[in-house]
Design a protein around this motif. Structure first.
Motif, PDB file in Angstrom:
ATOM      1  N   LYS A   1       0.863  -1.163   0.000  1.00 56.09           N
ATOM      2  CA  LYS A   1       0.000   0.000   0.000  1.00 56.09           C
ATOM      3  C   LYS A   1       0.905   1.220   0.000  1.00 56.09           C
ATOM      4  CE  LYS A   1      -3.475  -2.509   2.683  1.00 56.09           C
ATOM      5  NZ  LYS A   1      -4.173  -2.620   3.989  1.00 56.09           N
ATOM      6  N   LEU A   2       0.874   1.969  -1.065  1.00 54.45           N
ATOM      7  CA  LEU A   2       1.774   3.110  -1.198  1.00 54.45           C
ATOM      8  C   LEU A   2       1.595   4.077  -0.026  1.00 54.45           C
ATOM      9  CD1 LEU A   2       1.546   3.854  -5.046  1.00 54.45           C
ATOM     10  CD2 LEU A   2       3.266   2.521  -3.807  1.00 54.45           C
ATOM     11  N   GLY A   3       2.730   4.552   0.478  1.00 52.32           N
ATOM     12  CA  GLY A   3       2.700   5.505   1.582  1.00 52.32           C
ATOM     13  C   GLY A   3       2.661   4.872   2.960  1.00 52.32           C
TER      14      GLY A   3
ATOM     15  N   ASN B   1       1.641  12.366   3.338  1.00 47.34           N
ATOM     16  CA  ASN B   1       1.337  11.196   2.508  1.00 47.34           C
ATOM     17  C   ASN B   1       2.123   9.959   2.924  1.00 47.34           C
ATOM     18  OD1 ASN B   1       3.838  12.100   1.681  1.00 47.34           O
ATOM     19  ND2 ASN B   1       3.439  11.816  -0.524  1.00 47.34           N
ATOM     20  N   VAL B   2       2.577   9.936   4.187  1.00 52.17           N
ATOM     21  CA  VAL B   2       3.285   8.777   4.728  1.00 52.17           C
ATOM     22  C   VAL B   2       2.693   8.434   6.096  1.00 52.17           C
ATOM     23  CG1 VAL B   2       5.488   7.877   5.596  1.00 52.17           C
ATOM     24  CG2 VAL B   2       5.447   9.308   3.541  1.00 52.17           C
ATOM     25  N   THR B   3       2.397   7.155   6.303  1.00 54.38           N
ATOM     26  CA  THR B   3       1.953   6.664   7.607  1.00 54.38           C
ATOM     27  C   THR B   3       2.931   5.601   8.082  1.00 54.38           C
ATOM     28  OG1 THR B   3      -0.383   7.075   7.131  1.00 54.38           O
ATOM     29  CG2 THR B   3       0.124   5.489   8.873  1.00 54.38           C
ATOM     30  N   LEU B   4       3.445   5.785   9.295  1.00 53.36           N
ATOM     31  CA  LEU B   4       4.398   4.844   9.871  1.00 53.36           C
ATOM     32  C   LEU B   4       3.655   3.962  10.871  1.00 53.36           C
ATOM     33  CD1 LEU B   4       7.938   5.797  11.294  1.00 53.36           C
ATOM     34  CD2 LEU B   4       6.692   3.722  11.846  1.00 53.36           C
ATOM     35  N   GLU B   5       3.472   2.684  10.514  1.00 57.24           N
ATOM     36  CA  GLU B   5       2.815   1.736  11.406  1.00 57.24           C
ATOM     37  C   GLU B   5       3.845   1.131  12.360  1.00 57.24           C
ATOM     38  OE1 GLU B   5      -1.037   0.411   8.796  1.00 57.24           O
ATOM     39  OE2 GLU B   5       0.617  -1.029   8.956  1.00 57.24           O
TER      40      GLU B   5
ATOM     41  N   SER C   1       0.912  12.713  14.044  1.00 61.97           N
ATOM     42  CA  SER C   1      -0.184  12.299  13.155  1.00 61.97           C
ATOM     43  C   SER C   1       0.278  11.276  12.129  1.00 61.97           C
ATOM     44  CB  SER C   1      -0.756  13.526  12.430  1.00 61.97           C
ATOM     45  OG  SER C   1       0.245  14.145  11.607  1.00 61.97           O
ATOM     46  N   GLN C   2       1.593  11.214  11.877  1.00 64.83           N
ATOM     47  CA  GLN C   2       2.124  10.251  10.905  1.00 64.83           C
ATOM     48  C   GLN C   2       2.250   8.838  11.474  1.00 64.83           C
ATOM     49  OE1 GLN C   2       3.585  13.128  11.726  1.00 64.83           O
ATOM     50  NE2 GLN C   2       3.658  14.408   9.878  1.00 64.83           N
ATOM     51  N   ALA C   3       2.029   8.669  12.778  1.00 62.71           N
ATOM     52  CA  ALA C   3       2.202   7.366  13.422  1.00 62.71           C
ATOM     53  C   ALA C   3       0.862   6.664  13.617  1.00 62.71           C
ATOM     54  CB  ALA C   3       2.893   7.532  14.773  1.00 62.71           C
TER      55      ALA C   3
ATOM     56  N   LYS D   1      11.456   9.216  -1.008  1.00 65.22           N
ATOM     57  CA  LYS D   1      11.830   8.909  -2.395  1.00 65.22           C
ATOM     58  C   LYS D   1      11.122   7.663  -2.906  1.00 65.22           C
ATOM     59  CE  LYS D   1      15.809   7.676  -5.291  1.00 65.22           C
ATOM     60  NZ  LYS D   1      17.287   7.502  -5.334  1.00 65.22           N
ATOM     61  N   TYR D   2      10.957   6.675  -2.038  1.00 67.52           N
ATOM     62  CA  TYR D   2      10.497   5.369  -2.508  1.00 67.52           C
ATOM     63  C   TYR D   2       9.062   5.011  -2.152  1.00 67.52           C
ATOM     64  CZ  TYR D   2      15.298   4.070  -3.757  1.00 67.52           C
ATOM     65  OH  TYR D   2      16.532   4.008  -4.354  1.00 67.52           O
ATOM     66  N   CYS D   3       8.546   5.437  -1.015  1.00 70.65           N
ATOM     67  CA  CYS D   3       7.344   4.790  -0.480  1.00 70.65           C
ATOM     68  C   CYS D   3       6.079   5.027  -1.291  1.00 70.65           C
ATOM     69  CB  CYS D   3       7.132   5.181   0.985  1.00 70.65           C
ATOM     70  SG  CYS D   3       6.472   6.827   1.243  1.00 70.65           S
ATOM     71  N   ASN D   4       6.077   6.041  -2.144  1.00 66.82           N
ATOM     72  CA  ASN D   4       4.921   6.284  -3.008  1.00 66.82           C
ATOM     73  C   ASN D   4       5.250   6.099  -4.484  1.00 66.82           C
ATOM     74  OD1 ASN D   4       2.548   7.189  -1.296  1.00 66.82           O
ATOM     75  ND2 ASN D   4       4.149   8.556  -0.514  1.00 66.82           N
ATOM     76  N   ASN D   5       6.374   5.447  -4.762  1.00 70.07           N
ATOM     77  CA  ASN D   5       6.809   5.245  -6.145  1.00 70.07           C
ATOM     78  C   ASN D   5       6.780   3.752  -6.464  1.00 70.07           C
ATOM     79  OD1 ASN D   5       8.356   4.940  -8.555  1.00 70.07           O
ATOM     80  ND2 ASN D   5       9.394   6.898  -8.153  1.00 70.07           N
ATOM     81  N   GLU D   6       5.725   3.291  -7.095  1.00 68.41           N
ATOM     82  CA  GLU D   6       5.532   1.860  -7.325  1.00 68.41           C
ATOM     83  C   GLU D   6       6.640   1.258  -8.180  1.00 68.41           C
ATOM     84  OE1 GLU D   6       1.892  -1.221  -8.349  1.00 68.41           O
ATOM     85  OE2 GLU D   6       1.574   0.946  -8.377  1.00 68.41           O
TER      86      GLU D   6
END
Length: 377
Positions: free
Chosen positions: A203-205, A236-240, A257-259, A338-343
């Motif tokens: 899942k991107l992001g 646009n990034v969520t850290l689980e 909010s990103q966590a 750089k990477y997490c939203n670039n399929e």
């Protein structure tokens, strides 16, 4: 019939098996399994000394590795060497180093004494003193500085005169061992877990972290990453986050909010969750002792991951790569972005991770190399 040479594996039983297995137990079992490939191993258990003087040293924090009392075990060890054909003795963790003096004086070159280092503890100790976690001031700090010097002296003295070989977990620590006067070093690299890869449905992001949250390096790294994401206004990034204690994870999720805190997950739940991450995070920003065990599992799962120069220590492969950054949160976050939203880039990195997995050393290769090294001592 086992024709492998006989050897002793001296260990505190708690370091080998525990009701709750942690990094020490995982590392101990890993070393033992490597040794069993080329040696007929007899495990010899020792306990923390209850000698009143040793207990006083520990209480005053000036023990200088006097955790154990070799004298109480010496007769049994001498019997085993004399009657069982023992040629090599492995010591599980450097804390057992004081066993080496009486054994080397008794048997000389008839036996080889090998330290299996879980990492240089003095480096962690120094780190804690500098950061003020130990010896915050006055007499307390003087004691901690004295202890640091005493431990360094003991480490160097025994390596120079009584230890034949020190096995370390990374090239970095092999250099430290040589600086401490080790006559010979050998690197036991991490092997990649034999677990099956996850069915990656990214899942991107969405990126993820697994670890013990009250372990200082983990907590500090996570907080620094989340603070950097917050400072950059990343939306646009969520850290689980997976792990405990729960109150720490919940506090991080409230503050940033990103966590997103997921709590503790069992193995099946964890694999299912990891399969949806675009990146597996392995943030290590300082050279703590040992090597990261999590990296092995992440590579085995064959999903893209981000680590650091410090986090990659102890891993070798002939082909492929992982995303590797400098040891600071800003560079780490830049690679996430750089990477997490670039399929497309994620798919390329996954191929590189698979190559790294398939070109890493095997347990048999490591065991053969270690056995040959010991033969030449």
């Amino acid at each position: 019939m086992n024709n492998n040479p006989k050897a002793l594996f001296i260990t505190n039983p708690h370091d080998l098996n525990s009701q709750i297995s942690g990094g020490v137990q995982i590392c101990s079992q890993y070393f033992l399994n490597i040794l069993k490939i080329k040696f007929e191993i007899q495990v010899f258990e020792v306990q923390i000394s209850t000698n009143p003087l040793h207990r006083l040293y520990r209480k005053l924090r000036i023990d200088g590795y006097k955790l154990y009392n070799p004298t109480q075990y010496l007769a049994t060890l001498e019997h085993l060497v004399e009657n069982e054909g023992i040629k090599t003795i492995f010591f599980n963790k450097s804390e057992l180093i004081r066993f080496c003096e009486p054994l080397k004086k008794r048997f000389g070159e008839r036996i080889k004494l090998v330290i299996l280092s879980h990492g240089n503890e003095t480096g962690d100790f120094l780190h804690d003193i500098v950061l003020g976690k130990l010896g915050r001031g006055g007499p307390s700090k003087v004691v901690e500085l004295y202890r640091l010097g005493l431990n360094l002296y003991t480490e160097s003295l025994y390596r120079r005169y009584y230890v034949d070989l020190v096995c370390s977990m990374s090239e970095t620590e092999a250099h430290i061992e040589r600086w401490l006067s080790a006559k010979k070093t050998f690197i036991i690299p991490q092997i990649i877990s034999n677990e099956e890869p996850v069915q990656w449905q990214k899942k991107l992001g969405i990126v993820g972290f697994v670890g013990t949250l009250n372990h200082t390096p983990n907590y500090e790294a996570l907080k620094e990453i989340l603070q950097t994401l917050k400072n950059l206004n990343v939306s646009n990034v969520t850290l689980e986050i997976v792990g405990g204690p729960e109150n720490i994870g919940q506090d991080l999720a409230k503050e940033f909010s990103q966590a997103r805190y997921l709590g503790r997950l069992n193995d099946e739940e964890l694999k299912n969750r990891i399969s949806g991450w675009s990146l597996f995070l392995n943030p290590i920003f300082w050279y703590s002792r040992g090597a990261s065990m999590k990296l092995s599992k992440a590579i085995a799962y064959e999903i893209p991951l981000v680590t650091t120069e410090a986090g990659r220590r102890g891993y070798f492969w002939n082909e492929g790569k992982v995303i590797e950054t400098a040891n600071n949160p800003y560079d780490f976050v830049q690679q996430i972005l750089k990477y997490c939203n670039n399929e497309f880039e994620l798919s390329l990195i996954q191929q590189e991770v698979r190559k790294a997995k398939n070109s890493s050393p095997t347990a048999s290769e490591i065991a053969n190399s270690l056995a040959n090294t010991i033969k030449l001592l």
